[in-house]
Scaffold this active site. Sequence first.
Site: not given
Ligand code: PA5
Length: 450
Positions: A290, A311, A425
């Site tokens: 990310e 393996h 989403k």
């Molecule tokens: O790093 C991030 O921003 C994402 O992984 C969020 O943590 C994840 O999508 C969860 O989002 P939220 O905390 O708004 O539910």
Amino acid sequence: METLSFDASALKKFVHENELAEMQAMVTAADRQLRDGTGAGADFRDWLHLPTEYDKAEFARIKQAAKKIQADSEVLVVIGIGGSYLGARMAIDFLHDSFYQAQAPADRKQPLVLFAGNSLSSSYLADLLRLIGDRDFSVNVISKSGTTTEPSIAFRVFRQRLEAKYGEAGANARIYATTDRQRGALKTEADAAGWETFVIPDGVGGRFSVLTAVGLLPIAVSGADIDQLMAGAAKAAATYTDPDLTTNAAYRYAAYRNILYRKGYTTELLENYEPNMTMLAEWWKQLAGESEGKDQKGIYPSSANFTTDLHSLGQYIQEGRRNLMETVVKLTEPNHNLPVPSAKSDLDGLKYLEGKEIDWVNTQAYRAVVAAHTAGGVPVMTVNIAKEDEFTLGYLIYYFEVAMAISGYLNGINPFNQPGVEAYKTNMFGLLGKPGYEAIGQQLKKEIND
Ligand code: PA5
């Protein structure tokens, strides 16, 4: 031994001696972007000082809440996805007995910490409800926005079960919400219902949030020492401040990754030789992927668990497409070190190992793999850690966080945003018929002939 050391000695075949020093100017510039806030995403750097500048009053409340949950619950269900669960999940695995979850309550002494809301599997939720059965439990719902589909659905399921078991007031006393300080659906609901709340700070992105209440409450409930976790992170924060590549092991890791990436090693495998580090790789994959995967570039973060995957994936790593680099997290002092037992016969050919420590065998396997993969054209780096304890884990967390931030700036991207995670989403909301997304849904349905 040091808490952590970085070993790049196996890179000789892949990186010339002059190359690291030639990265220094870029690394120094990346360091300034990070420290001075002149780089992209500067509003999301609060994790940098978190190990010392955390909210001490909230930290004390986290410990109190953990004590209450330990006293009144056999199970804590932690509901969250992505950055809202991976840190706690990996830390609990790393810090406890391999079979912590399967131990009898008297041996484990602390509640089972189980996770939900990180998938849309109905069977998983049903299985977890069945596992909880009649046991006393509490819920820690973790979401910055409070509207993320996976945790929101799971929260409805477990809130309903809490209310059925304890009544509305009883349920409200067992729900802990970790969310935005002021805004968002979850914060509004928590205030209305009187749930105890903890804060996901504005300046800390999800994948950098394990040392906030997001990670700390579940980790404390599991019985781990969160003071030591913060102390380890604070030590790392103090250690990795000078951008000099000859002394800064986190920046050195970032620089070598960048050198290798530019030579075509576009996939990095995070590897371990301890099964309870499998989730460490999952946490690291989010942190790396990310942070770096944007603008059509970035190292693809993957993982392998050794010696298990030697393996299965071993063939590919040894002889497949040559775009792989490996980073091994190698433990120096295991919690237990059993000997290879003696046996009456030698049908398995192991007599020569009788009495030798199994961890010594593990380490020879690691050394053999480094040599084989290096010969096969795969650059291998190693992050040696002394122990699997809280101090070391806090240190390691900070090490990877600061390395990924520098790595992102070296690659010319904003390491702190994640614009791409929204795309699926929008489509999903369209297909689910969420109000406001109908047109997208109709278009998609046409495209897929639904
Ligand atoms: O790093 C991030 O921003 C994402 O992984 C969020 O943590 C994840 O999508 C969860 O989002 P939220 O905390 O708004 O539910």
